[in-house]
Design a protein around this motif. Structure first.
Motif, mmCIF file in Angstrom:
data_model
loop_
_atom_site.group_PDB
_atom_site.id
_atom_site.type_symbol
_atom_site.label_atom_id
_atom_site.label_comp_id
_atom_site.label_asym_id
_atom_site.label_seq_id
_atom_site.Cartn_x
_atom_site.Cartn_y
_atom_site.Cartn_z
ATOM 1 N N ALA A 1 3.495 -11.448 -6.639
ATOM 2 C CA ALA A 1 3.772 -10.201 -5.921
ATOM 3 C C ALA A 1 2.463 -9.567 -5.485
ATOM 4 N N GLY A 2 2.489 -8.948 -4.321
ATOM 5 C CA GLY A 2 1.392 -8.105 -3.863
ATOM 6 C C GLY A 2 1.904 -6.678 -3.780
ATOM 7 N N VAL A 3 1.398 -5.805 -4.647
ATOM 8 C CA VAL A 3 1.957 -4.456 -4.780
ATOM 9 C C VAL A 3 0.895 -3.418 -4.424
ATOM 10 N N GLU A 4 1.194 -2.615 -3.419
ATOM 11 C CA GLU A 4 0.274 -1.558 -3.017
ATOM 12 C C GLU A 4 0.347 -0.393 -3.993
ATOM 13 N N ILE A 5 -0.799 0.204 -4.282
ATOM 14 C CA ILE A 5 -0.863 1.364 -5.169
ATOM 15 C C ILE A 5 -0.679 2.619 -4.322
ATOM 16 N N THR A 6 0.444 3.284 -4.534
ATOM 17 C CA THR A 6 0.761 4.475 -3.731
ATOM 18 C C THR A 6 0.593 5.775 -4.499
ATOM 19 N N ASP A 7 0.454 5.680 -5.820
ATOM 20 C CA ASP A 7 0.282 6.881 -6.632
ATOM 21 C C ASP A 7 -1.156 7.380 -6.514
ATOM 22 N N GLU B 1 -2.667 9.476 -8.199
ATOM 23 C CA GLU B 1 -3.250 9.741 -9.512
ATOM 24 C C GLU B 1 -3.598 8.463 -10.264
ATOM 25 N N SER B 2 -3.207 7.326 -9.727
ATOM 26 C CA SER B 2 -3.461 6.066 -10.406
ATOM 27 C C SER B 2 -4.955 5.762 -10.456
ATOM 28 N N THR B 3 -5.405 5.237 -11.596
ATOM 29 C CA THR B 3 -6.805 4.853 -11.758
ATOM 30 C C THR B 3 -7.007 3.358 -11.533
ATOM 31 N N ALA B 4 -5.929 2.663 -11.126
ATOM 32 C CA ALA B 4 -6.045 1.223 -10.887
ATOM 33 C C ALA B 4 -6.920 0.946 -9.671
ATOM 34 N N CYS B 5 -7.639 -0.138 -9.728
ATOM 35 C CA CYS B 5 -8.480 -0.617 -8.605
ATOM 36 C C CYS B 5 -9.536 0.410 -8.192
ATOM 37 N N THR B 6 -10.168 1.014 -9.166
ATOM 38 C CA THR B 6 -11.252 1.947 -8.860
ATOM 39 C C THR B 6 -12.459 1.230 -8.275
ATOM 40 N N ALA B 7 -12.470 -0.102 -8.377
ATOM 41 C CA ALA B 7 -13.575 -0.865 -7.795
ATOM 42 C C ALA B 7 -13.478 -0.936 -6.274
ATOM 43 N N CYS B 8 -12.326 -0.576 -5.715
ATOM 44 C CA CYS B 8 -12.189 -0.580 -4.258
ATOM 45 C C CYS B 8 -13.053 0.518 -3.650
ATOM 46 N N LYS B 9 -13.607 0.237 -2.502
ATOM 47 C CA LYS B 9 -14.446 1.198 -1.807
ATOM 48 C C LYS B 9 -13.576 2.223 -1.077
ATOM 49 N N PRO B 10 -14.116 3.405 -0.807
ATOM 50 C CA PRO B 10 -13.347 4.410 -0.060
ATOM 51 C C PRO B 10 -12.840 3.842 1.265
ATOM 52 N N GLY B 11 -11.557 4.055 1.518
ATOM 53 C CA GLY B 11 -10.957 3.566 2.747
ATOM 54 C C GLY B 11 -10.333 2.196 2.628
ATOM 55 N N ALA C 1 -4.403 -2.439 -3.621
ATOM 56 C CA ALA C 1 -3.220 -3.234 -3.924
ATOM 57 C C ALA C 1 -3.584 -4.261 -4.991
ATOM 58 N N ILE C 2 -2.581 -4.725 -5.695
ATOM 59 C CA ILE C 2 -2.778 -5.681 -6.782
ATOM 60 C C ILE C 2 -1.955 -6.936 -6.491
ATOM 61 N N ARG C 3 -2.577 -8.084 -6.648
ATOM 62 C CA ARG C 3 -1.889 -9.364 -6.555
ATOM 63 C C ARG C 3 -1.582 -9.836 -7.977
ATOM 64 N N TYR C 4 -0.312 -10.142 -8.235
ATOM 65 C CA TYR C 4 0.144 -10.601 -9.549
ATOM 66 C C TYR C 4 0.603 -12.055 -9.458
ATOM 67 N N THR D 1 -6.753 -6.704 -4.651
ATOM 68 C CA THR D 1 -6.960 -7.519 -3.455
ATOM 69 C C THR D 1 -8.150 -7.068 -2.623
ATOM 70 N N CYS D 2 -8.626 -5.839 -2.831
ATOM 71 C CA CYS D 2 -9.805 -5.399 -2.081
ATOM 72 C C CYS D 2 -11.052 -6.183 -2.467
ATOM 73 N N LEU D 3 -10.972 -6.921 -3.589
ATOM 74 C CA LEU D 3 -12.122 -7.692 -4.057
ATOM 75 C C LEU D 3 -12.206 -9.074 -3.422
ATOM 76 N N LEU D 4 -11.179 -9.449 -2.658
ATOM 77 C CA LEU D 4 -11.246 -10.723 -1.942
ATOM 78 C C LEU D 4 -12.391 -10.691 -0.934
ATOM 79 N N GLN D 5 -13.029 -11.810 -0.774
ATOM 80 C CA GLN D 5 -14.178 -11.887 0.116
ATOM 81 C C GLN D 5 -13.764 -12.380 1.505
ATOM 82 N N GLY D 6 -14.069 -11.578 2.531
ATOM 83 C CA GLY D 6 -13.792 -11.991 3.902
ATOM 84 C C GLY D 6 -12.313 -12.234 4.129
#
Length: 315
Positions: free
Chosen positions: A218-224, A226-236, A240-243, A260-265
């Protein structure tokens, strides 16, 4: 432990005293570990262990287990199952849980008194558990103490054969609530942290797809907000999380996820430090799937990444 027999005299040679199994169940899927108390700094001695406990009626307990130490690094291992049919990526698990990896063993004695279970492993280690019977067909043990540092643990037991497992396509697509306790390295602050909380695996989300007989994804977008998930993603960047939830047969399942923001290119597959969660299926007496016990061992470098224990069940 000495056992005495009142009123009946001495036992005939070769006679073994029967011991009540915990909650009347023979085998338990168990997660257990040492986690630094919430808000304290891990010491480096923490660990996670995933196991099957087998309780024999003569008072012998046996354990088959996998073990991860916080002060040792475990490079990720690629399993045989893939996400072919979805994004066609390799799936990974914590090093030491892949097919062919060593399964360690322990043996000891146990006693039950009311809702208390005491385990004495050969070599001197001891564990104390409480026993609950939340419903017919399944029992639960919860760790209350140990002599070797383990301070959190949960197990689910039944009398189903250990060879019985549920295929991924037959797992009920519902929400499995649970709890987790963790030690982690905060890359932003450079500090070791610990904590506990509630979480779950939500297979009822429409994003979950059956990639093939051995994988759900599953690929699930973070819509909350207040969620602290994927804080490594850059602004903008889209958060989303791939499971992946995979199997190679049997009660072992392989749970992996990453931002998924950590995928390269344009790459569809991720080979970085994904969350690696070895899991064992929880199955009741009737053969019904009830969830998982598991650990996280995402620390390729000693004292870095995350090491944790968790359980997600509908019990």
């Amino acid at each position: 432990m000495l056992l005495t027999v009142a009123l009946t005299g001495a036992l005939p040679p070769g006679t073994a005293l029967a011991v009540d199994r915990p909650g009347g169940k023979q085998s338990f899927a168990v997660t257990v570990g040492q986690v630094a108390p919430k808000g304290t700094t891990p010491t480096g001695k923490e660990f996670s262990r995933l196991a099957m406990y087998y309780f024999d009626p003569d008072g012998v307990v046996r354990q088959a287990f996998w073990f991860w130490s916080w002060n040792q690094g475990y490079p990720a291992a690629t399993i045989g199952a893939s996400s072919a049919g979805c994004d066609n990526c390799k799936i990974h698990t914590a090093g030491g849980f892949q097919t062919g990896a060593e399964v360690k063993e322990l043996r000891g004695r146990y006693t039950t008194t009311g809702d208390k279970l005491a385990v004495n492993w050969d070599g001197g280690a001891t564990e104390s558990w409480t026993v609950a019977r939340p419903e017919p067909g399944i029992s639960v043990i919860s760790l209350t103490g140990s002599s070797y540092g383990a301070n959190v643990g949960q197990g689910y037991g039944s009398n189903i054969r250990n060879t019985v497992a549920v295929q991924l396509k037959d797992i009920p697509k519902k929400y499995y609530p649970g709890r987790y306790s963790y030690n982690a390295y905060d890359a932003k602050t450079g500090k070791l942290v610990s904590g506990t909380g509630t979480s779950g695996i939500n297979l009822s989300l429409p994003e979950w797809k059956q990639c093939n007989g051995n994988c759900l994804s599953a690929g699930v977008e973070i819509t909350d907000p207040e969620s602290t998930a994927c804080t490594a993603c850059k602004p903008g960047e889209k958060r989303a999380i791939r499971y992946y939830l995979a199997s190679e047969g049997g009660r072992k399942n392989f749970y992996e996820h990453f931002c998924t923001c950590l995928l390269q290119g344009s790459a569809a597959c991720y080979n970085g430090g994904s969350h690696l969660k070895p899991q064992l299926q929880v199955i009741d007496d009737s053969g019904r799937f009830r969830g998982w016990v598991g650990v996280e061992a995402q620390h390729r470098i000693a004292n870095r990444g995350t090491i944790a224990v968790h359980w997600y069940t509908d019990v």
